[in-house]
Each structure stands twice: as structure tokens, then as C-alpha cells.
Design a protein around this motif. Structure first.
Motif, mmCIF file in Angstrom:
data_model
loop_
_atom_site.group_PDB
_atom_site.id
_atom_site.type_symbol
_atom_site.label_atom_id
_atom_site.label_comp_id
_atom_site.label_asym_id
_atom_site.label_seq_id
_atom_site.Cartn_x
_atom_site.Cartn_y
_atom_site.Cartn_z
ATOM 1 N N LEU A 216 38.052 26.640 75.702
ATOM 2 C CA LEU A 216 39.072 27.661 75.472
ATOM 3 C C LEU A 216 40.302 27.474 76.343
ATOM 4 N N VAL A 217 40.111 27.173 77.619
ATOM 5 C CA VAL A 217 41.234 27.102 78.549
ATOM 6 C C VAL A 217 41.900 25.729 78.522
ATOM 7 N N VAL A 218 41.111 24.671 78.673
ATOM 8 C CA VAL A 218 41.677 23.337 78.802
ATOM 9 C C VAL A 218 42.086 22.754 77.451
ATOM 10 N N ILE A 219 41.246 22.903 76.460
ATOM 11 C CA ILE A 219 41.519 22.278 75.164
ATOM 12 C C ILE A 219 42.390 23.168 74.279
ATOM 13 N N GLU A 220 42.026 24.443 74.159
ATOM 14 C CA GLU A 220 42.760 25.338 73.265
ATOM 15 C C GLU A 220 43.977 25.973 73.910
ATOM 16 N N GLY A 221 44.063 25.962 75.233
ATOM 17 C CA GLY A 221 45.251 26.456 75.909
ATOM 18 C C GLY A 221 45.325 27.960 76.110
ATOM 19 N N PHE A 222 44.202 28.649 76.026
ATOM 20 C CA PHE A 222 44.213 30.089 76.248
ATOM 21 C C PHE A 222 44.390 30.398 77.727
ATOM 22 N N ALA A 223 45.039 31.508 78.011
ATOM 23 C CA ALA A 223 45.131 32.002 79.381
ATOM 24 C C ALA A 223 43.736 32.442 79.816
ATOM 25 N N TYR A 224 43.524 32.467 81.121
ATOM 26 C CA TYR A 224 42.218 32.876 81.640
ATOM 27 C C TYR A 224 41.833 34.249 81.095
ATOM 28 N N LYS A 225 42.798 35.172 81.105
ATOM 29 C CA LYS A 225 42.520 36.535 80.645
ATOM 30 C C LYS A 225 42.108 36.532 79.175
ATOM 31 N N GLU A 226 42.829 35.776 78.357
ATOM 32 C CA GLU A 226 42.498 35.717 76.931
ATOM 33 C C GLU A 226 41.119 35.111 76.715
ATOM 34 N N ALA A 227 40.839 34.037 77.424
ATOM 35 C CA ALA A 227 39.540 33.389 77.285
ATOM 36 C C ALA A 227 38.412 34.325 77.731
ATOM 37 N N ALA A 228 38.643 35.041 78.823
ATOM 38 C CA ALA A 228 37.632 35.992 79.303
ATOM 39 C C ALA A 228 37.375 37.077 78.258
ATOM 40 N N GLU A 229 38.451 37.546 77.615
ATOM 41 C CA GLU A 229 38.287 38.566 76.564
ATOM 42 C C GLU A 229 37.535 37.996 75.376
ATOM 43 N N ILE A 230 37.857 36.769 74.988
ATOM 44 C CA ILE A 230 37.167 36.147 73.856
ATOM 45 C C ILE A 230 35.672 36.043 74.145
ATOM 46 N N LEU A 231 35.347 35.637 75.357
ATOM 47 C CA LEU A 231 33.940 35.475 75.728
ATOM 48 C C LEU A 231 33.290 36.775 76.168
ATOM 49 N N ASP A 232 34.093 37.820 76.318
ATOM 50 C CA ASP A 232 33.613 39.136 76.736
ATOM 51 C C ASP A 232 32.917 39.065 78.096
ATOM 52 N N ILE A 233 33.617 38.413 79.043
ATOM 53 C CA ILE A 233 33.108 38.290 80.408
ATOM 54 C C ILE A 233 34.241 38.629 81.373
ATOM 55 N N PRO A 234 33.914 38.980 82.622
ATOM 56 C CA PRO A 234 34.970 39.219 83.612
ATOM 57 C C PRO A 234 35.731 37.923 83.898
ATOM 58 N N ILE A 235 36.981 38.050 84.276
ATOM 59 C CA ILE A 235 37.812 36.875 84.527
ATOM 60 C C ILE A 235 37.263 36.033 85.675
ATOM 61 N N GLY A 236 36.659 36.655 86.668
ATOM 62 C CA GLY A 236 36.051 35.910 87.764
ATOM 63 C C GLY A 236 34.908 35.023 87.298
ATOM 64 N N THR A 237 34.127 35.526 86.355
ATOM 65 C CA THR A 237 33.034 34.737 85.788
ATOM 66 C C THR A 237 33.590 33.545 85.029
ATOM 67 N N LEU A 238 34.650 33.783 84.250
ATOM 68 C CA LEU A 238 35.282 32.689 83.518
ATOM 69 C C LEU A 238 35.789 31.633 84.494
ATOM 70 N N THR A 239 36.453 32.071 85.556
ATOM 71 C CA THR A 239 37.020 31.142 86.530
ATOM 72 C C THR A 239 35.933 30.275 87.156
ATOM 73 N N SER A 240 34.827 30.881 87.549
ATOM 74 C CA SER A 240 33.758 30.087 88.169
ATOM 75 C C SER A 240 33.145 29.110 87.168
ATOM 76 N N ARG A 241 32.970 29.529 85.923
ATOM 77 C CA ARG A 241 32.436 28.618 84.902
ATOM 78 C C ARG A 241 33.403 27.457 84.661
ATOM 79 N N LEU A 242 34.678 27.770 84.656
ATOM 80 C CA LEU A 242 35.692 26.751 84.431
ATOM 81 C C LEU A 242 35.725 25.743 85.577
ATOM 82 N N VAL A 243 35.674 26.231 86.798
ATOM 83 C CA VAL A 243 35.682 25.345 87.972
ATOM 84 C C VAL A 243 34.454 24.436 87.946
#
Length: 160
Positions: A119-146
Motif C-alpha cells: 500500500l505505501v511503497v508500491i501503491e503510494g498511499f499515505a501512512y494514514k490512508e493505508a492505516a485506514e484501509i487496513l483498519d489499524i492504528p498508524i503506529g501499527t502500520l509504521t512498525s509493519r512497514l519498517v
């Protein structure tokens, strides 16, 4: 008064606000529709007794900011559509091999990390948008992404 009824009463003013933000009738109508849709989906976040119109304006403004940021990022990150016409037709064999390695490395990631990276690297979504799509907190998205990026770099570094 029911939430939906009160929301309907605010539509003319919200539409004017959307036009002021978007400057294009089509974009304004899309913004209004997206805002109403988001409000209906997140109505449990509105506190009864507070001003629904203020909540809607804030929701609409945030949605517009997200839209503008996403468009700006897409414009800076991606090539024009014409550039994709030749993809896969005359690419070098080395490029095909590298893309294959990336695809293989992506498939080794746990699903949660693979979703975040896609979502973030390939599709170009912002962290917030990706977190909403996945229905997870932004911190969780960030750690998964890292963790996903680190795992990809390690796997691709080993493959080199």
C-alpha cells in the motif's frame, strides 16, 4: 433529531464548502460524496450534543487535505500514464530478473508486512490512508512497514 436527518439539512452548506475547497464542480461533488460516506461510516465518532456541522466541516477539510497530498505524491512519485505503455515489452533481461527477485522477496514477508509495503511503497498511499484501509492504528502500520522494508532489504541484499 436523527443523525441522517441533521446531516441532510447541512448538505447545501457542505456542498458550498466543497466547491470552495476543490474549485472544480466534479471534484467538489466527489469530495461531498466521500465526506458524507465517511460521516455515515464513522457516525459513532460524533458526539451527540456537539455541532454536527463543525464535525462535518473538519471531516471534509481533512479528507480534502488527504486527497491533495495523495495527488501531489502521485505526481512526484509516478511517471505519466504514457510511460507505462512499453512496460514489459522491451525490458532488459536483467530488469526482469531483478523484478522477479523483488516479487519473490515480497512473497516471503508475513501478510501484514506485505500489505503495508504494497500500500505505501508500491501503491503510494499515505501512512494514514493505508492505516485506514487496513483498519489499524498508524503506529501499527509504521512498525509493519519498517519491519517489512528491513526484511526486503536483507533478502534482496543476500540475493545480490
Amino acid at each position: 433529531m436523527r443523525f441522517e436527518d441533521e446531516l441532510l439539512g447541512h448538505l447545501p452548506r457542505l456542498r458550498r464548502f466543497a466547491h470552495a475547497l476543490a474549485r472544480s464542480a466534479a471534484d467538489a461533488d466527489d469530495l461531498l460524496q466521500a465526506s458524507v460516506e465517511r460521516a455515515l461510516m464513522k457516525r459513532d465518532r460524533w458526539e451527540p450534543g456537539t455541532r454536527l456541522d463543525s464535525w462535518m466541516y473538519r471531516l471534509m477539510r481533512n479528507l480534502w487535505i488527504d486527497t491533495v497530498r495523495a495527488e501531489t505524491r502521485r505526481g512526484e512519485t509516478f511517471l505519466p500514464p504514457e510511460a507505462g505503455e512499453a512496460v514489459g515489452t522491451a525490458g532488459s533481461q536483467e530488469m526482469a530478473v531483478e523484478l522477479g527477485k523483488v516479487a519473490q522477496a515480497m512473497h516471503t514477508l508475513p501478510p501484514e508486512q506485505r500489505e503495508a509495503v504494497a500500500l505505501v511503497v508500491i501503491e503510494g498511499f499515505a501512512y494514514k490512508e493505508a492505516a485506514e484501509i487496513l483498519d489499524i492504528p498508524i503506529g501499527t502500520l509504521t512498525s509493519r512497514l519498517v519491519r517489512g522494508r528491513e526484511a526486503l532489504m536483507m533478502r534482496l541484499g543476500e540475493a545480490a
